[in-house]
Design a protein around this motif. Structure first.
Motif, mmCIF file in Angstrom:
data_model
loop_
_atom_site.group_PDB
_atom_site.id
_atom_site.type_symbol
_atom_site.label_atom_id
_atom_site.label_comp_id
_atom_site.label_asym_id
_atom_site.label_seq_id
_atom_site.Cartn_x
_atom_site.Cartn_y
_atom_site.Cartn_z
ATOM 1 N N THR A 47 0.830 -1.205 0.000
ATOM 2 C CA THR A 47 0.000 0.000 0.000
ATOM 3 C C THR A 47 0.862 1.252 0.000
ATOM 4 N N LEU A 48 1.792 1.301 0.921
ATOM 5 C CA LEU A 48 2.728 2.422 1.060
ATOM 6 C C LEU A 48 4.138 1.870 0.899
ATOM 7 N N GLN A 70 -4.882 10.028 -0.423
ATOM 8 C CA GLN A 70 -5.962 9.095 -0.111
ATOM 9 C C GLN A 70 -5.420 7.778 0.427
ATOM 10 N N CYS A 71 -4.415 7.217 -0.223
ATOM 11 C CA CYS A 71 -3.832 5.957 0.239
ATOM 12 C C CYS A 71 -3.200 6.112 1.619
ATOM 13 N N PHE A 72 -2.528 7.225 1.833
ATOM 14 C CA PHE A 72 -1.864 7.468 3.115
ATOM 15 C C PHE A 72 -2.898 7.641 4.232
ATOM 16 N N CYS A 76 -3.786 5.285 7.753
ATOM 17 C CA CYS A 76 -3.847 5.774 9.134
ATOM 18 C C CYS A 76 -5.202 5.496 9.769
ATOM 19 N N MET A 77 -6.271 5.787 9.044
ATOM 20 C CA MET A 77 -7.612 5.648 9.608
ATOM 21 C C MET A 77 -7.977 4.197 9.903
ATOM 22 N N ILE A 78 -7.716 3.299 8.947
ATOM 23 C CA ILE A 78 -8.061 1.904 9.145
ATOM 24 C C ILE A 78 -7.245 1.299 10.288
ATOM 25 N N SER A 79 -6.016 1.752 10.466
ATOM 26 C CA SER A 79 -5.200 1.256 11.580
ATOM 27 C C SER A 79 -5.869 1.525 12.919
ATOM 28 N N ILE A 80 -6.433 2.717 13.090
ATOM 29 C CA ILE A 80 -7.098 3.065 14.337
ATOM 30 C C ILE A 80 -8.417 2.307 14.478
ATOM 31 N N ALA A 134 -6.604 -5.315 5.964
ATOM 32 C CA ALA A 134 -7.737 -4.395 6.085
ATOM 33 C C ALA A 134 -7.396 -3.024 5.518
ATOM 34 N N ILE A 135 -6.132 -2.635 5.565
ATOM 35 C CA ILE A 135 -5.710 -1.331 5.040
ATOM 36 C C ILE A 135 -5.779 -1.295 3.519
#
Length: 432
Positions: A47-48, A70-72, A76-80, A134-135
């Protein structure tokens, strides 16, 4: 399933059988732990920066930063969200609704310690490995609405989609849900990742509508070296995606890596040859797209088939996905900007069905146990249909609700100007 003892399918049952501290009777296996740690880094690498560069190179220069952003941001959001409850909803007991969804007993993983094991690897490692899957899944959908969706809407859509589409389907397949009970075979995410993201991408493209000027205005990739660089990172990272799903450092991981590579190579060459014959010249874009098709199509089968099966799956991927792109873009004129549905969605469907065929020992696979090819293909088909219906339904509902509340698209003038400037007050390139 055939991934030794600790397959994704069996993880729920391991979790339920553990003491409160989640320390099993097994001892830590350092070799397996090291391999899954490495695989985790490889999947995040997909992904990154892999997917980020691949997508960013494919859009026009005025939108390059928007795709990277958007990818970045999704990462971050899915990790939380994964920490807050996604992990728990997939991999814990849901009680009366266990067939459909898990519970929240492990939200924020209150009992996770450095000595907590899942099988013979640390739970923290398994938690992180699954998080990377999931990311990348909602990040794949970015390619369908690239160059025209509002950033704020994209964030809310990705969060809701992860909770309402990814979590339930992942639980059905890998968390001991009803598809796992049926015996579905999805080694590394053909159903869970590629079908969910692919068909949702098609819905997004249809609901948002075409980019201004599509299909009469040429919209070629602005930076092909960036595309090829990202594609190469995807190829390498995919070894963590598929071979890491064995959760062991043994022959099953080695075979998964081998068949992944063979399918990618076969998909690339097949796509290249078709283009060469049809259009007179092989394109760089074509060969890397064929690679992604080969990778996505082998994903559900990677732990179940042999090299010959992988070759057949890769060739099939190159043919079917190539013509799917032509049908979607040229015949139906659907503006799935970066071909997410024909490559990932169609590839995931084809690979999931072919898993039931080429896993048979008679065709060089690792075996179907006590069921026939026809039976297993039937199970795979049920899983595909159920996943498509669920993903389409909830993706459509989420998009329509967000459209009424927030709006989905930037204005025509903003789209012409480019999302980099309009949404982020930055540009990817400066004239020197």
């Amino acid at each position: 399933m055939m991934k030794r003892l600790y397959t994704k399918k069996n993880i729920l049952f391991l979790l339920l059988s553990l003491a409160p501290g989640l320390v099993t009777a097994d001892e830590l296996n350092q070799a397996n732990t090291a391999w899954v740690l490495t695989s985790t880094a490889l999947v995040l690498f997909m992904t990154l920066p892999g997917l980020s560069l691949f997508y960013a190179g494919l859009v026009r220069s005025k939108n390059v930063l928007s795709v990277l952003m958007q990818c970045f941001a999704i990462t971050c959001m899915i990790s939380i969200l994964w920490l807050a409850g996604m992990y728990s909803l997939i991999f814990t007991d849901g009680g009366a609704v266990q067939s459909f969804i898990g519970g929240l007993s492990k939200a924020f993983v209150p009992n996770m310690g450095t000595d907590s094991l899942i099988g013979d690897i640390p739970e923290a490692v398994f938690f992180m490995f699954q998080m990377t899957f999931a990311i990348i899944t909602p990040a794949l959908i970015v390619g369908a609405f690239a160059e025209r969706m509002k950033f704020s809407t994209m964030m809310v859509f990705s969060a809701l989609w992860a909770l309402l589409v990814y979590v339930p389907v992942c639980h059905w397949v890998w968390g001991g849900g009803w598809l796992a009970d049926m015996g579905v075979m999805d080694f590394a995410g053909g159903i869970v990742i590629h079908i969910t993201a692919g068909v949702s991408a098609l819905v997004a493209a249809l609901v948002l509508g075409k980019r201004k000027g599509f299909p009469t205005v040429a919209m070629p990739p602005h930076n092909m070296p960036m595309v090829v660089t990202g594609a190469g990172m995807l190829w390498v990272g995919w070894f963590g995606f598929n071979a890491g799903s064995a959760l062991t450092a043994d022959g099953s991981a080695g075979m998964a890596m081998l068949v992944t590579h063979i399918s990618a190579a076969a998909g690339s060459l097949t796509w290249m040859i078709i283009e060469w014959i049809r259009f007179g010249k092989p394109s760089v874009l074509g060969i890397v797209t064929g690679m992604v098709a080969g990778l996505g199509t082998i994903t559900p089968a990677s732990g179940f088939v042999g090299p010959a099966g992988a070759l057949a799956i890769g060739i099939t991927a190159g043919i079917v996905c190539f013509y799917a792109v032509q049908i979607i873009k040229r015949h139906y004129r659907i503006d799935d900007s970066l071909d997410v549905f024909p490559v990932h969605g169609i590839g995931g469907i084809v690979g999931s069905l072919l898993t039931g065929v080429f896993a048979a020992e008679s065709l060089g696979g690792l075996g179907l146990g006590d069921v026939t090819i026809l039976h297993q293909v039937g199970v795979q088909a049920v899983a595909v249909v159920a996943t498509v219906i669920w993903s389409v339904s909830f993706s459509y509902i989420i998009l329509k609700v967000l459209d009424s509340l927030m709006g989905l698209r930037v204005s025509d003038d903003q789209e012409v100007e480019g999302l980099d400037t309009v949404l982020h007050e930055e540009t990817g390139y400066h004239n020197i």
